[in-house]
Scaffold this motif. Structure first.
Motif, PDB file in Angstrom:
ATOM      1  N   ILE A 154      36.538  47.205  40.238  1.00  0.00           N
ATOM      2  CA  ILE A 154      36.677  48.623  40.577  1.00  0.00           C
ATOM      3  C   ILE A 154      37.868  48.738  41.506  1.00  0.00           C
ATOM      4  O   ILE A 154      37.906  48.067  42.545  1.00  0.00           O
ATOM      5  N   ASP A 155      38.819  49.536  41.124  1.00  0.00           N
ATOM      6  CA  ASP A 155      40.042  49.701  41.917  1.00  0.00           C
ATOM      7  C   ASP A 155      40.683  48.354  42.251  1.00  0.00           C
ATOM      8  O   ASP A 155      41.172  48.136  43.356  1.00  0.00           O
ATOM      9  N   GLY A 156      40.641  47.422  41.289  1.00  0.00           N
ATOM     10  CA  GLY A 156      41.243  46.113  41.478  1.00  0.00           C
ATOM     11  C   GLY A 156      40.416  45.144  42.295  1.00  0.00           C
ATOM     12  O   GLY A 156      40.863  44.038  42.592  1.00  0.00           O
ATOM     13  N   VAL A 157      39.196  45.534  42.667  1.00  0.00           N
ATOM     14  CA  VAL A 157      38.315  44.666  43.454  1.00  0.00           C
ATOM     15  C   VAL A 157      37.322  43.990  42.522  1.00  0.00           C
ATOM     16  O   VAL A 157      36.534  44.657  41.845  1.00  0.00           O
ATOM     17  N   ASP A 158      37.363  42.667  42.466  1.00  0.00           N
ATOM     18  CA  ASP A 158      36.418  41.880  41.671  1.00  0.00           C
ATOM     19  C   ASP A 158      35.094  41.853  42.408  1.00  0.00           C
ATOM     20  O   ASP A 158      34.999  41.324  43.523  1.00  0.00           O
ATOM     21  N   LEU A 159      34.057  42.418  41.807  1.00  0.00           N
ATOM     22  CA  LEU A 159      32.772  42.554  42.504  1.00  0.00           C
ATOM     23  C   LEU A 159      32.089  41.219  42.754  1.00  0.00           C
ATOM     24  O   LEU A 159      31.427  41.043  43.784  1.00  0.00           O
ATOM     25  N   VAL A 160      32.249  40.258  41.851  1.00  0.00           N
ATOM     26  CA  VAL A 160      31.652  38.930  42.082  1.00  0.00           C
ATOM     27  C   VAL A 160      32.305  38.280  43.301  1.00  0.00           C
ATOM     28  O   VAL A 160      31.627  37.728  44.165  1.00  0.00           O
ATOM     29  N   TYR A 161      33.633  38.374  43.371  1.00  0.00           N
ATOM     30  CA  TYR A 161      34.325  37.787  44.518  1.00  0.00           C
ATOM     31  C   TYR A 161      33.954  38.499  45.815  1.00  0.00           C
ATOM     32  O   TYR A 161      33.758  37.862  46.849  1.00  0.00           O
ATOM     33  N   LEU A 162      33.847  39.814  45.763  1.00  0.00           N
ATOM     34  CA  LEU A 162      33.480  40.571  46.968  1.00  0.00           C
ATOM     35  C   LEU A 162      32.107  40.146  47.471  1.00  0.00           C
ATOM     36  O   LEU A 162      31.916  39.931  48.669  1.00  0.00           O
ATOM     37  N   ASP A 163      31.167  39.980  46.569  1.00  0.00           N
ATOM     38  CA  ASP A 163      29.829  39.500  46.924  1.00  0.00           C
ATOM     39  C   ASP A 163      29.915  38.119  47.582  1.00  0.00           C
ATOM     40  O   ASP A 163      29.331  37.889  48.638  1.00  0.00           O
ATOM     41  N   PHE A 164      30.669  37.232  46.965  1.00  0.00           N
ATOM     42  CA  PHE A 164      30.845  35.872  47.476  1.00  0.00           C
ATOM     43  C   PHE A 164      31.450  35.882  48.879  1.00  0.00           C
ATOM     44  O   PHE A 164      30.978  35.184  49.781  1.00  0.00           O
ATOM     45  N   ALA A 165      32.475  36.704  49.065  1.00  0.00           N
ATOM     46  CA  ALA A 165      33.171  36.750  50.357  1.00  0.00           C
ATOM     47  C   ALA A 165      32.261  37.287  51.464  1.00  0.00           C
ATOM     48  O   ALA A 165      32.191  36.706  52.556  1.00  0.00           O
ATOM     49  N   VAL A 166      31.566  38.377  51.196  1.00  0.00           N
ATOM     50  CA  VAL A 166      30.690  38.963  52.225  1.00  0.00           C
ATOM     51  C   VAL A 166      29.532  38.019  52.530  1.00  0.00           C
ATOM     52  O   VAL A 166      29.178  37.814  53.700  1.00  0.00           O
TER      53      VAL A 166
END
Length: 115
Positions: free
Chosen positions: A36-48
Motif C-alpha cells: 500500500i503506497d509502496g509499503v510492503d505489509l509483510v516487511y512492516l509487520d516484521f519491522a514493528v
C-alpha cells in the motif's frame, strides 16, 4: 551500541500485553504480497515486531528509534486503507504498539538527535 532507556509510562504493561496477544497470531492471508503506497505489509509487520521485541528485552538504540519513526509513519498511512477486517485489526494492533513504544521515548525525554 548505545541503548536508550525509555521514560517509564503507564503504557508499559499495555505494550507487553498487546505483544503477548499479537505474537501467536498468523499474518493475515489476504495481505500477503500486498503493498500500500509502496509499503510492503509483510516487511512492516516484521519491522514493528522486531522493534517491540527488542524494546521488551533490551531497549532501543538510536537507529532503532529512527526505524520506529519510519514504521510509525507507514502504519499511520496504510492502516486506514486496509479494508479486510482481519487485516485491519492485525495492523491496528501493530499501530497501537508502535504508538505506545514511541510514547515511551518521547515522554519528556530528549533523545539527543544531534549526537
Amino acid at each position: 551500541m548505545n541503548t536508550i532507556l525509555p521514560a517509564a509510562t503507564p503504557s508499559d504493561l499495555e505494550l507487553a500485553e498487546l505483544w503477548e496477544q499479537h505474537r501467536p497470531l498468523p499474518f493475515p492471508d489476504g495481505l500477503r504480497r500486498v503493498e500500500i503506497d509502496g509499503v510492503d505489509l509483510v516487511y512492516l509487520d516484521f519491522a514493528v515486531a522486531g522493534l517491540v521485541s527488542s524494546e521488551l528485552h533490551r531497549g532501543l538504540d538510536h537507529p532503532s528509534l529512527a526505524a520506529l519513526d519510519t514504521c510509525g509513519g507507514e502504519l499511520e498511512a496504510v492502516v486506514p486503507q486496509i479494508t479486510d477486517p482481519e487485516g485491519r485489526a492485525y495492523f491496528e494492533r501493530l499501530r497501537t504498539m508502535a504508538r505506545l513504544l514511541s510514547a515511551r521515548y518521547t515522554a519528556g525525554q530528549d533523545l539527543g538527535q544531534g549526537e
